[in-house]
Design an enzyme around this catalytic site. Structure first.
Site, PDB file in Angstrom:
ATOM      1  N   GLU A 112      -5.104   1.219   2.762  1.00 37.37           N
ATOM      2  CA  GLU A 112      -4.915   0.150   3.747  1.00 37.37           C
ATOM      3  C   GLU A 112      -4.988   0.924   5.175  1.00 37.37           C
ATOM      4  O   GLU A 112      -5.677   0.043   6.077  1.00 37.37           O
ATOM      5  CB  GLU A 112      -3.733  -0.426   3.472  1.00 37.37           C
ATOM      6  CG  GLU A 112      -3.501  -1.685   4.312  1.00 37.37           C
ATOM      7  CD  GLU A 112      -2.716  -1.544   5.766  1.00 37.37           C
ATOM      8  OE1 GLU A 112      -2.778  -2.579   6.292  1.00 37.37           O
ATOM      9  OE2 GLU A 112      -2.301  -0.209   5.873  1.00 37.37           O
ATOM     10  N   GLU A 113      -4.538   1.861   5.374  1.00 39.29           N
ATOM     11  CA  GLU A 113      -4.229   2.462   6.889  1.00 39.29           C
ATOM     12  C   GLU A 113      -5.819   2.807   7.423  1.00 39.29           C
ATOM     13  O   GLU A 113      -5.952   3.037   8.596  1.00 39.29           O
ATOM     14  CB  GLU A 113      -3.417   3.736   6.621  1.00 39.29           C
ATOM     15  CG  GLU A 113      -2.109   3.698   6.621  1.00 39.29           C
ATOM     16  CD  GLU A 113      -1.146   2.618   7.540  1.00 39.29           C
ATOM     17  OE1 GLU A 113      -2.053   2.355   8.642  1.00 39.29           O
ATOM     18  OE2 GLU A 113      -0.058   2.426   7.351  1.00 39.29           O
ATOM     19  N   ASP A 145       6.172   2.133   6.629  1.00 40.39           N
ATOM     20  CA  ASP A 145       4.908   1.445   6.487  1.00 40.39           C
ATOM     21  C   ASP A 145       3.939   2.329   5.478  1.00 40.39           C
ATOM     22  O   ASP A 145       3.412   3.334   6.071  1.00 40.39           O
ATOM     23  CB  ASP A 145       4.187   1.181   7.709  1.00 40.39           C
ATOM     24  CG  ASP A 145       2.937   0.680   7.917  1.00 40.39           C
ATOM     25  OD1 ASP A 145       2.379   0.048   6.751  1.00 40.39           O
ATOM     26  OD2 ASP A 145       1.993   0.773   8.916  1.00 40.39           O
ATOM     27  N   ASP A 168       4.336  -5.852   3.971  1.00 37.71           N
ATOM     28  CA  ASP A 168       4.048  -4.896   4.850  1.00 37.71           C
ATOM     29  C   ASP A 168       5.014  -4.748   5.882  1.00 37.71           C
ATOM     30  O   ASP A 168       5.916  -5.538   5.965  1.00 37.71           O
ATOM     31  CB  ASP A 168       2.504  -4.845   5.389  1.00 37.71           C
ATOM     32  CG  ASP A 168       1.758  -3.404   5.791  1.00 37.71           C
ATOM     33  OD1 ASP A 168       2.645  -2.680   6.041  1.00 37.71           O
ATOM     34  OD2 ASP A 168       0.574  -3.381   5.394  1.00 37.71           O
ATOM     35  N   HIS A 206       4.379   2.655  13.191  1.00 37.84           N
ATOM     36  CA  HIS A 206       3.604   4.050  13.343  1.00 37.84           C
ATOM     37  C   HIS A 206       4.177   5.255  13.923  1.00 37.84           C
ATOM     38  O   HIS A 206       3.403   6.082  14.596  1.00 37.84           O
ATOM     39  CB  HIS A 206       2.162   3.520  13.715  1.00 37.84           C
ATOM     40  CG  HIS A 206       1.409   2.976  12.798  1.00 37.84           C
ATOM     41  ND1 HIS A 206      -0.132   2.634  12.871  1.00 37.84           N
ATOM     42  CD2 HIS A 206       1.639   2.119  11.634  1.00 37.84           C
ATOM     43  CE1 HIS A 206      -0.677   2.094  11.841  1.00 37.84           C
ATOM     44  NE2 HIS A 206       0.529   1.623  11.059  1.00 37.84           N
ATOM     45  N   HIS A 230       0.830  -1.364   0.024  1.00 38.36           N
ATOM     46  CA  HIS A 230      -0.036  -0.067  -0.092  1.00 38.36           C
ATOM     47  C   HIS A 230       1.089   1.371  -0.134  1.00 38.36           C
ATOM     48  O   HIS A 230       1.817   1.325   0.514  1.00 38.36           O
ATOM     49  CB  HIS A 230      -0.931  -0.019   1.027  1.00 38.36           C
ATOM     50  CG  HIS A 230      -0.618   0.112   2.417  1.00 38.36           C
ATOM     51  ND1 HIS A 230      -0.119   1.253   3.262  1.00 38.36           N
ATOM     52  CD2 HIS A 230      -0.239  -0.734   3.368  1.00 38.36           C
ATOM     53  CE1 HIS A 230       0.368   1.258   4.398  1.00 38.36           C
ATOM     54  NE2 HIS A 230       0.520  -0.065   4.656  1.00 38.36           N
TER      55      HIS A 230
END
Length: 369
Positions: free
Chosen positions: A223-224, A189, A244, A324, A72
């Site tokens: 995706e997030e 990410d 990922d 994150h 993604h």
């Protein structure tokens, strides 16, 4: 199947260009164009969904059953929740991330008519004014605000700048590569996953290796926020390998080196047979790897299955420290996964029976035991 050299210089170059292209979920058009331009340079055909998910096609000897490899290109970010009387902005997160990782971040605010730089700060940010209260104030998105780098100190000033509720805020990535091979940045990410997928695609096309079936590199844009690979698949896809990040935190078996193969996440176990195929490829081609399970994690695979796609899924990850947040990975892991992806693209489909959505019992696999 054969091992194919990966152009590491290209991998890092495209990673940095992805990182410097803001793409919080919902504001991804610019990064979509960047990936499309890379595919055009390689001569790889592709299609876009209405919102911008990308499905490329590497032609194989047979059309079905297809396989797909997905990463993604959307990231975490924020949006303006309200305009405050002091000329600052209240924010809400885009995607799931903690406000403690936002404190001090440099950002870009995108309005309808332009863009402005600024910083996310806690409500009490001056040590010379608040002293110990800085350490005692609560954490959370309701306790931070966006300080815009303009001469504005009230609500009217914000309105004259064209700032509105719902404007997007992109967080600076601040990437750095060390001499020891570590890569530090926000949004690795999954910009790192997209970069290594492009590098693997480049290797396969440049070396003109024969693929047994069509393979679709997919780049998703939501995706997030949960929907991910629910779009861009079609019914001929029987296998999907997701790329990922993995979490190298206490209690995890992930590593910042090699390939971390996820056996299960909060959506449940990944496909038994496809996951074992990935492990077998790592063993056969001597690609360093380890296995892990993620309890608080979901990926494009979960989105695809929840959307009703009857597809075998597996997940390979590059180990990320401080996921994150301000993340760290190692170049070696990206190279290992790119090598694995290039080999997986050359591998035959798991089962001939999988070219049919529904079929008889004949040819259906079983598990050892």
């Amino acid at each position: 199947m054969k091992a194919i050299p990966i152009d590491t210089r290209y991998l890092l170059d495209v990673l940095f260009r992805l990182l410097f292209t803001p793409s919080p979920s919902g504001y991804t058009d610019r990064v979509v164009h960047l990936v499309c331009e890379e595919l055009e340079r390689m001569g790889v055909p592709f299609e876009l969904t209405r919102r911008g998910a990308i499905r490329a096609t590497l032609k194989g000897e047979a059309r079905r059953p297809n396989k797909a490899v997905v990463a993604h290109i959307d990231t975490l970010g924020a949006m303006v929740k309200s305009l405050k009387p002091n000329g600052r902005l209240q924010l809400v997160p885009v995607g799931h991330w903690n406000a403690r990782f936002a404190e001090g971040a440099r950002c870009t605010l995108f309005t309808d008519i332009g863009q402005h730089r600024g910083t996310i700060l806690p409500l009490k940010a001056s040590g010379h004014t608040f002293g110990p209260e800085i350490d005692n104030q609560p954490g959370g998105w309701e306790y931070v605000e966006f300080r815009i780098d303009e001469r504005v100190s009230d609500l009217g000033g914000l309105l004259r700048l064209g700032v509105h509720v719902g404007d997007f805020v992109a967080i600076d990535t601040a990437p750095e590569v060390t001499g020891t091979g570590f890569i530090n940045a926000r949004h690795l990410d999954d910009k790192a996953g997209a970069a290594l997928l492009l590098a693997a695609t480049k290797a396969v096309t440049e070396h003109e290796v024969a693929l047994p079936v069509d393979c679709h590199p997919l780049f998703t844009i939501s995706e997030e926020v949960g929907s991910g690979a629910s779009a861009a698949l079609h019914q001929d896809v029987a296998e999907m390998l997701t790329i990922d990040n993995g979490t190298t935190a206490p209690g995890q078996n992930s590593s910042e080196f090699g390939v971390t193969i996820c056996m299960a996440d909060m959506g449940g176990p990944f496909d038994y047979h496809l996951t074992r195929r990935v492990i077998q490829l790592c063993q056969e081609f001597q690609i360093p790897h380890q296995r892990d399970i993620f309890k608080y994690y979901r990926s494009d695979s979960a989105a695809a299955l929840e959307a009703g796609n009857d597809v075998r899924t597996a997940l390979v990850t590059f180990g990320v420290d401080a996921s994150h947040g301000y993340e760290r990975i190692h170049q070696e892991s990206l190279e290992s996964i790119a090598e694995l992806v290039a080999v997986y693209m050359q591998s035959p489909p798991l089962y001939a029976r999988d070219r049919y959505e529904m079929g008889p019992r004949a040819g259906f696999p079983t598990m050892p035991g």
